[in-house]
Scaffold this active site. Structure first.
Site, PDB file in Angstrom:
ATOM      1  N   ARG A 104     -49.904  82.777  14.170  1.00  0.00           N
ATOM      2  CA  ARG A 104     -51.056  82.888  15.082  1.00  0.00           C
ATOM      3  C   ARG A 104     -51.257  81.511  15.701  1.00  0.00           C
ATOM      4  NH1 ARG A 104     -56.995  85.663  14.507  1.00  0.00           N
ATOM      5  NH2 ARG A 104     -55.674  87.480  14.878  1.00  0.00           N
ATOM      6  N   HIS A 131     -51.804  90.040  21.856  1.00  0.00           N
ATOM      7  CA  HIS A 131     -52.132  90.390  20.465  1.00  0.00           C
ATOM      8  C   HIS A 131     -51.456  91.733  20.148  1.00  0.00           C
ATOM      9  CE1 HIS A 131     -53.977  90.354  16.688  1.00  0.00           C
ATOM     10  NE2 HIS A 131     -55.255  90.410  16.996  1.00  0.00           N
ATOM     11  N   GLN A 134     -52.444  94.053  17.075  1.00  0.00           N
ATOM     12  CA  GLN A 134     -53.699  94.787  17.243  1.00  0.00           C
ATOM     13  C   GLN A 134     -53.439  96.137  17.899  1.00  0.00           C
ATOM     14  OE1 GLN A 134     -56.921  93.755  16.290  1.00  0.00           O
ATOM     15  NE2 GLN A 134     -57.313  95.900  16.699  1.00  0.00           N
ATOM     16  N   ASP A 219     -63.862  93.757  23.934  1.00  0.00           N
ATOM     17  CA  ASP A 219     -63.570  92.640  23.024  1.00  0.00           C
ATOM     18  C   ASP A 219     -64.640  91.581  23.274  1.00  0.00           C
ATOM     19  OD1 ASP A 219     -62.346  90.830  21.296  1.00  0.00           O
ATOM     20  OD2 ASP A 219     -60.681  90.347  22.640  1.00  0.00           O
ATOM     21  N   CYS A 259     -61.457  95.282  18.685  1.00  0.00           N
ATOM     22  CA  CYS A 259     -60.552  94.696  17.689  1.00  0.00           C
ATOM     23  C   CYS A 259     -61.302  93.937  16.601  1.00  0.00           C
ATOM     24  CB  CYS A 259     -59.547  93.775  18.381  1.00  0.00           C
ATOM     25  SG  CYS A 259     -60.315  92.362  19.208  1.00  0.00           S
ATOM     26  N   ARG A 287     -54.683  98.142  10.773  1.00  0.00           N
ATOM     27  CA  ARG A 287     -53.879  96.927  10.906  1.00  0.00           C
ATOM     28  C   ARG A 287     -52.864  96.870   9.764  1.00  0.00           C
ATOM     29  NH1 ARG A 287     -55.777  92.609  13.812  1.00  0.00           N
ATOM     30  NH2 ARG A 287     -53.640  91.889  13.445  1.00  0.00           N
TER      31      ARG A 287
HETATM   32  N1   CP Z   1     -58.742  91.684  15.258  1.00  0.00           N
HETATM   33  C1   CP Z   1     -58.281  90.543  14.697  1.00  0.00           C
HETATM   34  O1   CP Z   1     -57.166  90.079  14.971  1.00  0.00           O
HETATM   35  O2   CP Z   1     -59.130  89.993  13.795  1.00  0.00           O
HETATM   36  P1   CP Z   1     -58.956  88.571  13.108  1.00  0.00           P
HETATM   37  O3   CP Z   1     -59.100  87.527  14.169  1.00  0.00           O
HETATM   38  O4   CP Z   1     -60.056  88.519  12.088  1.00  0.00           O
HETATM   39  O5   CP Z   1     -57.601  88.499  12.469  1.00  0.00           O
HETATM   40  N1  NVA Z   2     -59.727  87.898  22.111  1.00  0.00           N
HETATM   41  C1  NVA Z   2     -60.075  87.486  20.773  1.00  0.00           C
HETATM   42  C2  NVA Z   2     -59.460  88.410  19.780  1.00  0.00           C
HETATM   43  C3  NVA Z   2     -59.778  88.116  18.355  1.00  0.00           C
HETATM   44  C4  NVA Z   2     -59.098  89.050  17.426  1.00  0.00           C
HETATM   45  C5  NVA Z   2     -59.637  86.047  20.553  1.00  0.00           C
HETATM   46  O1  NVA Z   2     -58.590  85.651  21.089  1.00  0.00           O
HETATM   47  O2  NVA Z   2     -60.332  85.317  19.854  1.00  0.00           O
END
Ligand code: CP
Ligand code: NVA
Length: 302
Positions: A104, A131, A134, A219, A259, A287
């Site tokens: 990540r 992502h 997701q 989101d 998400c 997930r």
């Molecule tokens: N939806 C998602 O990716 O959540 P986190 O940021 O908690 O991993």
């Molecule tokens: N769009 C959000 C998603 C988190 C799961 C971010 O990038 O923080």
């Protein structure tokens, strides 16, 4: 042989993605079965996270443990990356010992660099641009509830961000229609949209996007790294909160997804996210099942 990676939904074919959905449903149905319990025996999944996470971290760590493998979590500051060691060197080192890498990060080209120098599969656990994990869970959840997603009508409301980009990829790969309502200045990337083969299009407001749709998705307006833009974003996104009044113009049995993490009263009202059409808890649990199918695919092939 070069490993397969999963950096975006376009790294797998439509057939492969549909196969993953079937395997994920089976993984979920047979969650206590011993049949896949040894899939990662003796294996290590390295998890390099340069951003915070709840769902992604927990679901990948639990997946490794349910498969009999080990998850090695590296937070920012845990590795020599924080002291300037090149990512390409780090990729060579980690992939010479681990069997799978989950990353990540912020700039998408970092996960691309990781994949370019890794000798084992790399999974994008979220970058600023995409992502894809997701979306595996989201599509699985829709199929579970409605039977199929092909030809469904989906509305994306809010920020044209990383999750939005992966929804656009999903529209193309799974064959559904995506209408996006995003404020001026917060549209998704034009190149991502243009590559969707007409399956995704921008509409002028949330009402138009939601009217008659089967699924409403939103989101946070403040993705990780955007916290300092709070005041200007609150102004720009006025009118984009998914409320009960908006949801009522969708199909009566339409679903609501997010998400998470969610901010009640900002991008979605509490009555919607905690209401009967919301499937956010199943979506979050999925997930785990979807990523177990992904890990199986990357380690063992289709
Ligand atoms: N939806 C998602 O990716 O959540 P986190 O940021 O908690 O991993
Ligand atoms: N769009 C959000 C998603 C988190 C799961 C971010 O990038 O923080």
């Amino acid at each position: 042989m070069k490993p397969r990676h999963f950096l975006t939904l376009l790294d797998l074919s439509s057939n492969e993605l549909n196969h993953l959905m079937e395997r994920a449903a089976l993984m979920k149905a047979n969650r206590h079965s011993r049949s896949t319990a040894g899939l990662m025996t003796g294996m290590t999944m390295a998890m390099l996270f340069e951003k915070t996470s709840t769902r992604t971290r927990v679901s990948f760590e639990v997946a490794a443990s349910q498969f009999g493998g080990h998850a090695l979590f590296l937070a920012p500051g845990d590795s020599q990356l924080s002291r300037g060691e090149p990512l390409s060197d780090t990729a060579r080192i980690i992939s010479s010992m681990a069997d799978l890498i989950v990353m990540r990060t912020s700039a998408h080209d970092r996960v691309m660099t990781m994949a370019a120098y890794s000798r084992v599969p790399v999974i994008n656990a979220m970058s600023d641009d995409f992502h894809p994990c997701q979306l595996l869970a989201d599509v699985l959840t829709f199929i579970e509830k409605k039977g199929q997603i092909q030809d469904a009508k989906v509305a994306w409301i809010g920020d044209g961000n990383n999750v939005c980009h992966s929804w656009i990829h999903a529209a193309h790969q799974f064959g559904f229609d995506l209408q996006l309502a995003c404020p001026p200045g917060y549209h998704p990337d034009k190149a991502v949209l243009d590559a969707a083969n007409g399956k995704a299009r921008i509409v002028s407001n949330p009402q138009t996007a939601i009217s008659g749709c089967d699924l409403v998705v939103t989101d946070t307006w403040f993705s990780i790294g955007r916290e300092t833009e709070k005041e200007e974003r609150l102004k720009a996104f006025a009118g984009y909160c998914v409320t009960d009044a908006l949801l009522q113009t969708a199909q009566p049995d339409a679903l609501f997804m997010h998400c998470l993490p969610a901010y009640r009263g900002t991008e979605v009202s509490a009555e919607v996210i905690d209401g009967p059409q919301s499937v956010v808890w199943e979506e979050a649990e999925n997930r785990l099942h979807a990523q177990k199918a992904l890990i199986e695919f990357l380690l063992e092939g289709p």
